[in-house]
Structure formats: C-alpha cells, structure tokens
Design a protein around this motif. Structure first.
Motif, PDB file in Angstrom:
ATOM      1  N   LYS A  69       0.967  -1.197   0.091  1.00  0.00           N
ATOM      2  CA  LYS A  69      -0.044   0.053  -0.047  1.00  0.00           C
ATOM      3  C   LYS A  69       0.874   1.293  -0.024  1.00  0.00           C
ATOM      4  O   LYS A  69       0.745   2.164  -0.603  1.00  0.00           O
ATOM      5  CB  LYS A  69      -0.991   0.026   1.252  1.00  0.00           C
ATOM      6  CG  LYS A  69      -2.406   0.723   0.989  1.00  0.00           C
ATOM      7  CD  LYS A  69      -3.086   0.425   2.094  1.00  0.00           C
ATOM      8  CE  LYS A  69      -3.548  -0.756   2.710  1.00  0.00           C
ATOM      9  NZ  LYS A  69      -4.260  -0.709   3.863  1.00  0.00           N
ATOM     10  N   LEU A  70       2.057   1.251   0.872  1.00  0.00           N
ATOM     11  CA  LEU A  70       2.839   2.345   0.861  1.00  0.00           C
ATOM     12  C   LEU A  70       3.548   2.589  -0.255  1.00  0.00           C
ATOM     13  O   LEU A  70       3.619   3.703  -0.882  1.00  0.00           O
ATOM     14  CB  LEU A  70       4.131   2.084   1.843  1.00  0.00           C
ATOM     15  CG  LEU A  70       3.804   2.642   3.300  1.00  0.00           C
ATOM     16  CD1 LEU A  70       5.128   2.081   4.245  1.00  0.00           C
ATOM     17  CD2 LEU A  70       3.699   4.135   3.374  1.00  0.00           C
ATOM     18  N   VAL A  71       3.972   1.582  -0.944  1.00  0.00           N
ATOM     19  CA  VAL A  71       4.681   1.557  -2.213  1.00  0.00           C
ATOM     20  C   VAL A  71       3.641   2.000  -3.488  1.00  0.00           C
ATOM     21  O   VAL A  71       4.097   3.095  -4.146  1.00  0.00           O
ATOM     22  CB  VAL A  71       5.359   0.241  -2.513  1.00  0.00           C
ATOM     23  CG1 VAL A  71       5.896   0.252  -4.232  1.00  0.00           C
ATOM     24  CG2 VAL A  71       6.399   0.034  -1.670  1.00  0.00           C
ATOM     25  N   ALA A  72       2.481   1.653  -3.433  1.00  0.00           N
ATOM     26  CA  ALA A  72       1.752   2.186  -4.167  1.00  0.00           C
ATOM     27  C   ALA A  72       1.169   3.549  -4.339  1.00  0.00           C
ATOM     28  O   ALA A  72       0.805   4.255  -5.273  1.00  0.00           O
ATOM     29  CB  ALA A  72       0.386   1.419  -4.129  1.00  0.00           C
ATOM     30  N   GLY A  73       1.458   3.836  -2.862  1.00  0.00           N
ATOM     31  CA  GLY A  73       0.874   5.305  -2.769  1.00  0.00           C
ATOM     32  C   GLY A  73       2.008   6.545  -3.246  1.00  0.00           C
ATOM     33  O   GLY A  73       1.768   7.711  -3.340  1.00  0.00           O
ATOM     34  N   GLY A  74       3.305   5.685  -3.486  1.00  0.00           N
ATOM     35  CA  GLY A  74       4.384   6.901  -4.082  1.00  0.00           C
ATOM     36  C   GLY A  74       5.256   7.385  -3.148  1.00  0.00           C
ATOM     37  O   GLY A  74       4.879   7.349  -1.681  1.00  0.00           O
ATOM     38  N   ILE A  75       6.238   7.939  -3.434  1.00  0.00           N
ATOM     39  CA  ILE A  75       7.491   8.188  -2.701  1.00  0.00           C
ATOM     40  C   ILE A  75       7.164   9.495  -1.643  1.00  0.00           C
ATOM     41  O   ILE A  75       7.566   9.452  -0.381  1.00  0.00           O
ATOM     42  CB  ILE A  75       8.740   8.601  -3.437  1.00  0.00           C
ATOM     43  CG1 ILE A  75      10.093   8.719  -2.599  1.00  0.00           C
ATOM     44  CG2 ILE A  75       8.427   9.896  -4.104  1.00  0.00           C
ATOM     45  CD1 ILE A  75      10.510   7.693  -1.904  1.00  0.00           C
ATOM     46  N   GLY A  76       6.392  10.256  -2.162  1.00  0.00           N
ATOM     47  CA  GLY A  76       5.696  11.512  -1.360  1.00  0.00           C
ATOM     48  C   GLY A  76       5.122  10.974  -0.116  1.00  0.00           C
ATOM     49  O   GLY A  76       5.567  11.445   1.174  1.00  0.00           O
ATOM     50  N   LYS A  77       4.096  10.005  -0.304  1.00  0.00           N
ATOM     51  CA  LYS A  77       3.506   9.446   1.065  1.00  0.00           C
ATOM     52  C   LYS A  77       4.345   8.859   1.983  1.00  0.00           C
ATOM     53  O   LYS A  77       4.218   8.779   3.035  1.00  0.00           O
ATOM     54  CB  LYS A  77       2.199   8.803   0.484  1.00  0.00           C
ATOM     55  CG  LYS A  77       1.166   9.563   0.141  1.00  0.00           C
ATOM     56  CD  LYS A  77      -0.210   8.873   0.023  1.00  0.00           C
ATOM     57  CE  LYS A  77      -1.369   9.675  -0.228  1.00  0.00           C
ATOM     58  NZ  LYS A  77      -2.533   9.003  -0.782  1.00  0.00           N
ATOM     59  N   ALA A  78       5.383   7.958   1.482  1.00  0.00           N
ATOM     60  CA  ALA A  78       6.089   6.996   2.137  1.00  0.00           C
ATOM     61  C   ALA A  78       7.115   7.860   2.933  1.00  0.00           C
ATOM     62  O   ALA A  78       7.385   7.491   3.862  1.00  0.00           O
ATOM     63  CB  ALA A  78       6.614   5.957   1.091  1.00  0.00           C
ATOM     64  N   ALA A  79       7.580   8.831   2.050  1.00  0.00           N
ATOM     65  CA  ALA A  79       8.747   9.726   2.932  1.00  0.00           C
ATOM     66  C   ALA A  79       7.876  10.530   4.071  1.00  0.00           C
ATOM     67  O   ALA A  79       8.623  10.852   5.095  1.00  0.00           O
ATOM     68  CB  ALA A  79       9.292  10.599   1.885  1.00  0.00           C
ATOM     69  N   LYS A  80       6.602  11.130   3.899  1.00  0.00           N
ATOM     70  CA  LYS A  80       6.165  11.417   4.990  1.00  0.00           C
ATOM     71  C   LYS A  80       5.763  10.561   6.192  1.00  0.00           C
ATOM     72  O   LYS A  80       5.914  11.333   7.286  1.00  0.00           O
ATOM     73  CB  LYS A  80       4.572  12.188   4.388  1.00  0.00           C
ATOM     74  CG  LYS A  80       3.668  12.887   5.340  1.00  0.00           C
ATOM     75  CD  LYS A  80       2.777  13.564   4.257  1.00  0.00           C
ATOM     76  CE  LYS A  80       1.583  14.269   5.385  1.00  0.00           C
ATOM     77  NZ  LYS A  80       0.881  13.472   6.120  1.00  0.00           N
ATOM     78  N   LYS A  81       5.502   9.499   5.628  1.00  0.00           N
ATOM     79  CA  LYS A  81       5.256   8.487   6.775  1.00  0.00           C
ATOM     80  C   LYS A  81       6.794   8.149   7.630  1.00  0.00           C
ATOM     81  O   LYS A  81       6.507   8.281   8.742  1.00  0.00           O
ATOM     82  CB  LYS A  81       4.854   7.342   6.153  1.00  0.00           C
ATOM     83  CG  LYS A  81       4.073   6.226   7.117  1.00  0.00           C
ATOM     84  CD  LYS A  81       2.937   6.653   7.624  1.00  0.00           C
ATOM     85  CE  LYS A  81       2.482   5.995   9.028  1.00  0.00           C
ATOM     86  NZ  LYS A  81       1.153   6.533   9.677  1.00  0.00           N
ATOM     87  N   LEU A  82       7.456   8.265   6.899  1.00  0.00           N
ATOM     88  CA  LEU A  82       9.107   8.178   7.661  1.00  0.00           C
ATOM     89  C   LEU A  82       9.147   9.358   8.537  1.00  0.00           C
ATOM     90  O   LEU A  82       9.777   9.036   9.438  1.00  0.00           O
ATOM     91  CB  LEU A  82       9.963   8.034   6.604  1.00  0.00           C
ATOM     92  CG  LEU A  82      11.410   7.960   6.984  1.00  0.00           C
ATOM     93  CD1 LEU A  82      11.753   6.665   7.812  1.00  0.00           C
ATOM     94  CD2 LEU A  82      12.564   7.944   5.745  1.00  0.00           C
ATOM     95  N   GLY A  83       8.941  10.421   7.866  1.00  0.00           N
ATOM     96  CA  GLY A  83       9.179  11.783   8.689  1.00  0.00           C
ATOM     97  C   GLY A  83       8.116  11.539   9.938  1.00  0.00           C
ATOM     98  O   GLY A  83       8.612  12.006  11.126  1.00  0.00           O
ATOM     99  N   GLU A  84       7.141  11.254   9.877  1.00  0.00           N
ATOM    100  CA  GLU A  84       6.048  11.140  11.182  1.00  0.00           C
ATOM    101  C   GLU A  84       6.872   9.919  12.192  1.00  0.00           C
ATOM    102  O   GLU A  84       6.767  10.179  13.393  1.00  0.00           O
ATOM    103  CB  GLU A  84       4.602  10.532  10.630  1.00  0.00           C
ATOM    104  CG  GLU A  84       3.775  11.676  10.149  1.00  0.00           C
ATOM    105  CD  GLU A  84       2.655  11.055   9.249  1.00  0.00           C
ATOM    106  OE1 GLU A  84       1.946  11.686   8.420  1.00  0.00           O
ATOM    107  OE2 GLU A  84       2.230   9.913   9.623  1.00  0.00           O
TER     108      GLU A  84
END
Ligand SMILES: N=c1c2ncn([C@@H]3O[C@H](COP(=O)(O)OP(=O)(O)OP(=O)(O)O)[C@@H](O)[C@H]3O)c2ncn1[C@@H]1O[C@H](COP(=O)(O)O)[C@@H](O)[C@H]1O
Length: 107
Positions: free
Chosen positions: A28-43
C-alpha cells in the motif's frame, strides 16, 4: 538476543512491495508513491523523538521499529540497498580509525 536482521526485513519489504497484496501495508505504501512514504517516514522519526524525550523505553523501542521499517521501505523505493548505507557507515568508521579498536575491545 534475536537473530532477526535488518537484511532479513529488507528482503521481506522487497517481497511484499512486489506482492500487490491488498492486505500488505508495504504494498500500500509503495503504491501510494514516494511522497506519502517519505512523509510517513518523517512522522515515525518525530514519534521516535517524542518517545525518547518522554523517557518511555517501550515506546522508544516500538517507534524505533516503525522508523527502521519505514526507512527500509523508502530505501527500497529509491533503489538504495541497505548494504550501501552500511558501507557508508563502515567508511566513516574506517576514517576515524575506530573500527579496529572496536573489534579489539570485543576480544
Ligand atoms: N515492520 C513492519 C511494520 N511496522 C509498522 N508497520 C505498519 O505501519 C503502519 C503505520 O503505523 P502507525 O504506527 O502509523 O499506525 P497507524 O495505525 O497506521 O497510524 P496512523 O496512520 O493513524 O498514523 C501500520 O499499519 C503498521 O502495521 C509495519 N508493517 C509491516 N512491517 C513488516 O513488514 C512485513 C510485511 O508486512 P505487510 O506488507 O503488511 O504484509 C511484516 O511482516 C513486518 O515484518
């Protein structure tokens, strides 16, 4: 001591990222794209900071696990192998000459 390694988790992440499984958070994370995954990493990084400031050991462990997992997902998405990061860290250790000293102190 656990025998589980980040290299093992890296392989799991790669497998689940390619699975397309609707139940997979990784897919799901990968399908959502790098922007969302990077934001999640930041959180997760911020949550780790908060846990460490609160001196809540269990939370530090849990948030650190979230952080490392999400870092591996982002590295995977950017085509960066964990080994590349470890080689960078190893290079820094070698630069300071502390690698041998660390090995000697374990003997
Ligand atoms: N280590 C993890 C891991 N750590 C955290 N997460 C997921 O990351 C998601 C986000 O975590 P949060 O703490 O933010 O929880 P949340 O409820 O989503 O919170 P918010 O969205 O409200 O911020 C949750 O759904 C967690 O399940 C993980 N998901 C998967 N893994 C590993 O990846 C493997 C494959 O998982 P799947 O891809 O889901 O099959 C698993 O076997 C694990 O080894």
């Amino acid at each position: 001591m656990t025998e589980f390694t980040l290299a093992e988790l890296e392989r799991i992440v790669a497998r689940r990222a390619a699975s397309g499984d609707a139940n997979s958070w990784t897919a799901k994370l990968v399908a959502g794209g790098i922007g969302k995954a990077a934001k999640k990493l930041g959180e997760e990084a911020v949550e780790t900071v908060i846990a460490s400031l609160a001196q809540d050991r269990a939370a530090v462990v849990a948030e650190s696990a979230d952080l490392l997992y999400h870092l591996l997902v982002v590295l995977h998405m950017r085509g960066v192998a964990l080994d590349d990061v470890l080689a960078e860290l190893e290079g820094r250790t070698a630069q300071t000459g502390l690698q041998e000293k660390a090995a000697r102190s374990e003997e």
